[in-house]
Design an enzyme around this catalytic site. Structure first.
Site, PDB file in Angstrom:
ATOM      1  CG  HIS A   1      10.796   8.873   2.137  1.00 61.62           C
ATOM      2  ND1 HIS A   1      10.396   9.003   0.823  1.00 61.62           N
ATOM      3  CD2 HIS A   1       9.710   8.430   2.813  1.00 61.62           C
ATOM      4  CE1 HIS A   1       9.126   8.649   0.714  1.00 61.62           C
ATOM      5  NE2 HIS A   1       8.689   8.285   1.906  1.00 61.62           N
TER       6      HIS A   1
ATOM      7  N   GLY B   1      -0.737   2.831   1.111  1.00 66.99           N
ATOM      8  CA  GLY B   1      -0.681   1.725   0.178  1.00 66.99           C
ATOM      9  C   GLY B   1       0.739   1.561  -0.346  1.00 66.99           C
ATOM     10  N   GLY B   2       0.943   0.497  -1.102  1.00 69.17           N
ATOM     11  CA  GLY B   2       2.252   0.296  -1.710  1.00 69.17           C
ATOM     12  C   GLY B   2       3.179  -0.568  -0.888  1.00 69.17           C
ATOM     13  CG  ASP B   3       6.462  -3.894  -1.260  1.00 67.62           C
ATOM     14  OD1 ASP B   3       7.520  -3.866  -0.607  1.00 67.62           O
ATOM     15  OD2 ASP B   3       5.812  -4.936  -1.465  1.00 67.62           O
ATOM     16  CB  ILE B   4       9.914  -1.459   0.814  1.00 65.53           C
ATOM     17  CG1 ILE B   4      10.817  -0.842   1.888  1.00 65.53           C
ATOM     18  CG2 ILE B   4      10.698  -1.859  -0.436  1.00 65.53           C
ATOM     19  CD1 ILE B   4      11.640  -1.831   2.650  1.00 65.53           C
TER      20      ILE B   4
ATOM     21  CB  ALA C   1       8.257   6.132  -4.955  1.00 67.03           C
ATOM     22  CG  MET C   2       3.398   9.031  -6.598  1.00 69.37           C
ATOM     23  SD  MET C   2       2.163   9.656  -7.739  1.00 69.37           S
ATOM     24  CE  MET C   2       3.087  11.045  -8.406  1.00 69.37           C
TER      25      MET C   2
ATOM     26  N   GLY D   1       1.895  10.501   0.077  1.00 65.13           N
ATOM     27  CA  GLY D   1       1.980  11.191  -1.199  1.00 65.13           C
ATOM     28  C   GLY D   1       3.064  10.671  -2.111  1.00 65.13           C
TER      29      GLY D   1
ATOM     30  CB  CYS E   1       7.802   0.021  -5.493  1.00 68.62           C
ATOM     31  SG  CYS E   1       8.029   1.769  -5.137  1.00 68.62           S
TER      32      CYS E   1
END
Length: 238
Positions: free
Chosen positions: A95, A89-92, A160-161, A173, A191
């Protein structure tokens, strides 16, 4: 009795290789759960918690907008960065070196069946860890992750998650900025949130570098307490 969680620190590892390894562990747990139900067995499903540090990479979640990546393929290559569209889930999200990425691959039926609670406990693990460094970290209403100075013009995200879950088995995660190069965040809208900055633990503490191993141990300690888990460290063979 505390549930066993097998922990591996993968060190520095390519994002795609790590994603494949996550998928392997995830699928093994799913297959065992399916077998238990089909054959009326009660075999224990394993729980894993991986730590890793990725080379520069941008990942886009299922609900994300590619427009939130502000550079093209050539610019990415020039920066030594890769890009993947993935199944969390989530956006950009970015890392990179100096960031602790944690991937819990848990069978939540061993703990509780509540994704909202799962995310809040991951956030709490980070909040308690940062508290040990004298930082007051918080949640931001409606936004997953961990922040500083929420509700002020200086709000900034430090962790961020984004997770995926199927049959109560989790993967993906969190990413906690410890000694991160914040310049890489300028290449995206983190995000998909335009009006908030990003920060890193070393920046907040005014230090050149924070011990990654020290932060990892604090995260593990709080994870074990919050999830009532017994952490079993394993040597990395992947």
């Amino acid at each position: 009795m505390n549930k066993k969680v097998y922990h591996k620190d993968l060190g520095v590892k390519d994002y795609k290789e790590t994603w494949d390894y996550q998928e392997e562990l995830f699928q093994e747990t799913l297959n065992l759960k399916i077998r238990n139900r089909r054959e009326d067995l009660d075999l224990e499903t394993p729980n894993h918690f991986l730590f890793v540090e990725h080379p520069h990479v941008y990942t886009l979640g299922k609900s994300g907008d590619i427009k939130n990546l502000l550079v093209d393929e050539n610019q990415l290559a020039a920066k030594g960065a890769k890009f993947y569209k993935i199944n969390r889930g989530g956006d950009i999200t970015y890392h990179g070196p100096g960031q602790i990425v944690g991937y819990p691959i848990l069978d939540l039926e061993n703990f509780f069946t509540d994704i909202h609670k799962y995310l809040r406990l991951l956030e709490e693990m980070v909040i308690l860890t940062l508290e040990e460094y004298g930082l007051k970290a918080e949640r931001s209403k409606g936004e997953t992750g961990v922040w500083l100075d929420v509700g002020t013009p200086f709000a900034r995200k430090i962790c961020a998650m984004g997770v995926r879950a199927s049959r109560w088995v989790t993967m993906h995660g969190f990413a906690l900025n410890v000694n991160a190069d914040l310049g890489y965040f300028d290449m995206m809208i983190p995000c998909g949130i335009k009006d908030k900055a990003v920060t890193s633990l070393n920046v907040e503490l005014g230090q050149k570098e924070i011990s990654m191993d020290e932060v990892k141990e604090k995260l593990l300690k709080h994870f074990a307490a919050l999830f009532e888990a017994e952490i079993i460290k394993q040597k990395t063979t992947t």
